[in-house]
Scaffold this active site. Structure first.
Site, PDB file in Angstrom:
ATOM      1  N   TYR A   1      -0.457 -45.092 -96.390  1.00  0.00           N
ATOM      2  CA  TYR A   1       0.566 -44.169 -96.757  1.00  0.00           C
ATOM      3  C   TYR A   1       1.123 -44.203 -98.284  1.00  0.00           C
ATOM      4  O   TYR A   1       1.398 -43.233 -98.524  1.00  0.00           O
ATOM      5  CB  TYR A   1       1.509 -45.070 -95.626  1.00  0.00           C
ATOM      6  CG  TYR A   1       3.046 -43.961 -95.549  1.00  0.00           C
ATOM      7  CD1 TYR A   1       2.721 -42.755 -95.152  1.00  0.00           C
ATOM      8  CD2 TYR A   1       4.102 -44.720 -96.241  1.00  0.00           C
ATOM      9  CE1 TYR A   1       4.320 -42.026 -95.248  1.00  0.00           C
ATOM     10  CE2 TYR A   1       5.271 -43.899 -96.203  1.00  0.00           C
ATOM     11  CZ  TYR A   1       5.399 -42.731 -95.556  1.00  0.00           C
ATOM     12  OH  TYR A   1       6.453 -41.963 -95.426  1.00  0.00           O
TER      13      TYR A   1
ATOM     14  N   LYS B   1       1.862 -41.333-100.952  1.00  0.00           N
ATOM     15  CA  LYS B   1       3.265 -41.061-101.416  1.00  0.00           C
ATOM     16  C   LYS B   1       3.346 -41.210-102.893  1.00  0.00           C
ATOM     17  O   LYS B   1       3.976 -40.562-103.755  1.00  0.00           O
ATOM     18  CB  LYS B   1       4.239 -42.005-100.505  1.00  0.00           C
ATOM     19  CG  LYS B   1       4.375 -41.507 -99.149  1.00  0.00           C
ATOM     20  CD  LYS B   1       4.812 -40.169 -99.007  1.00  0.00           C
ATOM     21  CE  LYS B   1       5.098 -39.690 -97.647  1.00  0.00           C
ATOM     22  NZ  LYS B   1       5.356 -37.920 -97.543  1.00  0.00           N
TER      23      LYS B   1
ATOM     24  N   SER C   1       9.068 -37.443 -99.979  1.00  0.00           N
ATOM     25  CA  SER C   1       8.228 -38.740-100.323  1.00  0.00           C
ATOM     26  C   SER C   1       8.850 -39.757 -99.269  1.00  0.00           C
ATOM     27  O   SER C   1       9.096 -39.620 -98.322  1.00  0.00           O
ATOM     28  CB  SER C   1       8.431 -39.180-101.680  1.00  0.00           C
ATOM     29  OG  SER C   1       7.727 -40.129-102.087  1.00  0.00           O
TER      30      SER C   1
END
Length: 301
Positions: free
Chosen positions: A149, A153, A135
């Protein structure tokens, strides 16, 4: 030490490459995936049968299960599955193209989910194993310019948090790795920028454009040290749910998590005020939803 078998996605560069090199050097066997097999020629020539390679692009989800099946068949038994492959799409959310949005989600989130799903039947059949999911501090914190993004994550963190509880009884441990900035080629090769819109020139989202363009301030994290800690974590029992790596990761996540917890605490009375009034006997009834049968603080007071 008895050699172990690992499956790692994205071993061409960055954390994946460093991990493969450290593991091979100590005598472990690695099944690694890359998008271009030729980049593995040097390692393959050096380690020969210790290294098994396959071509895989995580955005092509239909191919994932077949590659995982082949890796387990080739190595016979794989103790550790490392979901490492991915990249960062940066820029303001409005600036990104639909194709960029889809590819980011397909690679970082859907690809990682399908990889883990493909590995689970093998890990169950062999009586256990470990899953390490790369992660980021961006899986617990958020910054302008990183919306897509962060979406991937934060999404994979929620997914693996739940999966860890589902498979613990099978002897499968799951760990989320949350590095801060590291001196890999993520910023200047893997990261992609959205096309810019003039309207966002004064937006805080431009911070990521400046960070990627500026080579004068290297990231603080030592990737070799980070990878060594990832590898060592598989000897911890039970498996750590999360590992933060880097001083920036610690400080950024601490600040944002503390602020979120403080804001939640301020809403405690408001949140609890929306329940139906308790009925007689409710105090002895099990909570309608409580993982592992544990009541929340609000429910127990």
């Amino acid at each position: 030490m008895t050699p172990r078998n690992w499956f790692i996605t994205g071993v061409s560069s960055g954390f994946g490459r460093i991990m493969a090199e450290q593991l091979l050097a100590r005598g472990d066997r690695v099944a690694g995936t890359v998008r271009n097999l030729s980049v593995m020629d040097e390692l393959k020539a050096k380690y020969r049968s210790q290294l098994w390679c396959a071509k895989l692009d995580l955005s092509e989800t239909a191919a994932i299960r077949g590659v995982v099946d082949r890796a387990f068949a080739a190595l016979g038994h794989i103790e550790m599955v490392v979901s490492n492959a991915g990249y960062g799409l940066m820029g303001a959310a409005e600036e990104m193209t639909d194709e960029q949005v889809r590819h980011q989600i397909d690679t970082n989130l859907v690809g990682s989910i399908q990889l883990i799903r493909a590995a689970l039947p093998h890990l169950r059949a062999q009586g256990g194993g470990r899953i390490l999911q790369l992660s980021s501090m961006g899986g617990q914190a958020a910054f302008p310019g990183g919306s897509l993004y962060h979406a991937t994550k934060w999404g994979i963190e929620g997914f693996l948090d739940a999966v860890a509880q589902e498979v613990e009884g099978f002897g499968i441990g799951c760990t989320l790795i949350e590095p801060g900035g590291a001196r890999t080629d993520f910023r200047h090769r893997s990261a992609q920028l959205a096309p810019t819109l003039d309207a966002y020139d004064a937006s805080p989202s431009r911070m990521v454009n400046r960070i990627i363009a500026d080579d004068s301030h290297p990231s603080p994290g030592d990737p070799a040290k980070m990878v060594a800690i990832m590898i060592a974590s598989i000897d911890e029992t039970p498996a750590p749910r999360r590992i933060a790596l880097g001083s920036d990761a610690y400080h950024v996540m601490y600040a944002q998590l503390s602020a979120r917890l403080a804001a939640l605490e301020q809403q405690r009375e408001l949140a609890c005020s929306t329940d139906f009034p308790p009925e007689e006997g409710d105090e002895n009834a099990p909570p309608w939803f409580a993982p592992n049968g544990v009541r929340s603080n609000a429910e127990s007071q």
